[in-house]
Design a protein around this motif. Structure first.
Motif, PDB file in Angstrom:
ATOM      1  N   ASP A   1      31.046  61.671  36.473  1.00  0.00           N
ATOM      2  CA  ASP A   1      30.515  63.049  36.794  1.00  0.00           C
ATOM      3  C   ASP A   1      30.167  63.453  35.714  1.00  0.00           C
ATOM      4  O   ASP A   1      29.340  64.459  35.794  1.00  0.00           O
ATOM      5  CB  ASP A   1      31.441  63.765  37.977  1.00  0.00           C
TER       6      ASP A   1
ATOM      7  N   ARG B   1      26.988  62.478  34.476  1.00  0.00           N
ATOM      8  CA  ARG B   1      25.893  62.425  34.608  1.00  0.00           C
ATOM      9  C   ARG B   1      25.695  63.635  34.714  1.00  0.00           C
ATOM     10  O   ARG B   1      24.582  64.180  35.133  1.00  0.00           O
ATOM     11  CB  ARG B   1      26.869  62.299  36.639  1.00  0.00           C
ATOM     12  N   LYS B   2      26.379  64.736  34.519  1.00  0.00           N
ATOM     13  CA  LYS B   2      26.439  66.092  34.583  1.00  0.00           C
ATOM     14  C   LYS B   2      24.811  66.408  32.833  1.00  0.00           C
ATOM     15  O   LYS B   2      24.900  66.676  33.159  1.00  0.00           O
ATOM     16  CB  LYS B   2      27.703  66.970  34.833  1.00  0.00           C
TER      17      LYS B   2
ATOM     18  N   ARG C   1      21.753  67.678  31.631  1.00  0.00           N
ATOM     19  CA  ARG C   1      21.327  68.426  31.277  1.00  0.00           C
ATOM     20  C   ARG C   1      20.452  68.415  29.347  1.00  0.00           C
ATOM     21  O   ARG C   1      20.005  68.654  29.058  1.00  0.00           O
ATOM     22  CB  ARG C   1      22.221  69.222  30.017  1.00  0.00           C
TER      23      ARG C   1
ATOM     24  N   ARG D   1      31.992  68.306  27.371  1.00  0.00           N
ATOM     25  CA  ARG D   1      31.536  68.591  28.324  1.00  0.00           C
ATOM     26  C   ARG D   1      30.549  70.260  28.268  1.00  0.00           C
ATOM     27  O   ARG D   1      30.308  70.596  29.368  1.00  0.00           O
ATOM     28  CB  ARG D   1      32.345  68.894  29.020  1.00  0.00           C
TER      29      ARG D   1
END
Length: 115
Positions: free
Chosen positions: A16, A19-20, A24, A106
């Protein structure tokens, strides 16, 4: 060759996050995972045998995950962990470093932050 050739996956939460980060930065998950691996290694964090739950949906072969850095990543794993005995243990070490490095990324908002 110390990592399996096929069926490499990561934990779902790392999938996840990859993918984020792709949304971005426009950088594909496999390339971000390579950056993550080396970011983790450079941080000094080390795999100590803990088993990762590998339940992600993104399944790629080794050449796609590691690309042209395949030999370098495997040599790095051998250098850091000469006492590991098999593909499964080296796979867990690779997963550990990708997970750790991805968590370090992150907060990345754009490709400029990634570089």
């Amino acid at each position: 060759m110390i990592l399996p050739n096929r069926g490499l996956k990561l934990p779902a939460d790392t999938d996840d996050l990859l993918r984020k980060l792709k949304l971005r930065t426009k950088v594909t998950p496999n390339v971000i995972s390579r950056i993550s691996f080396f970011k983790s290694v450079e941080s000094g964090e080390r795999y100590t045998g803990q088993t990762q739950v590998i339940d992600g949906s993104l399944t790629l072969d080794k050449i796609t995950w590691l690309g042209e850095l395949s030999d370098i990543i495997e040599a790095t794993l051998k250098m850091l962990y000469p006492n590991l005995n098999n593909e499964k243990e080296y796979y867990q070490a690779w997963v550990f470093h990708v997970v750790h490095g991805t968590k370090m990324l992150r907060m990345v908002k754009s490709i400029d932050d990634l570089i």
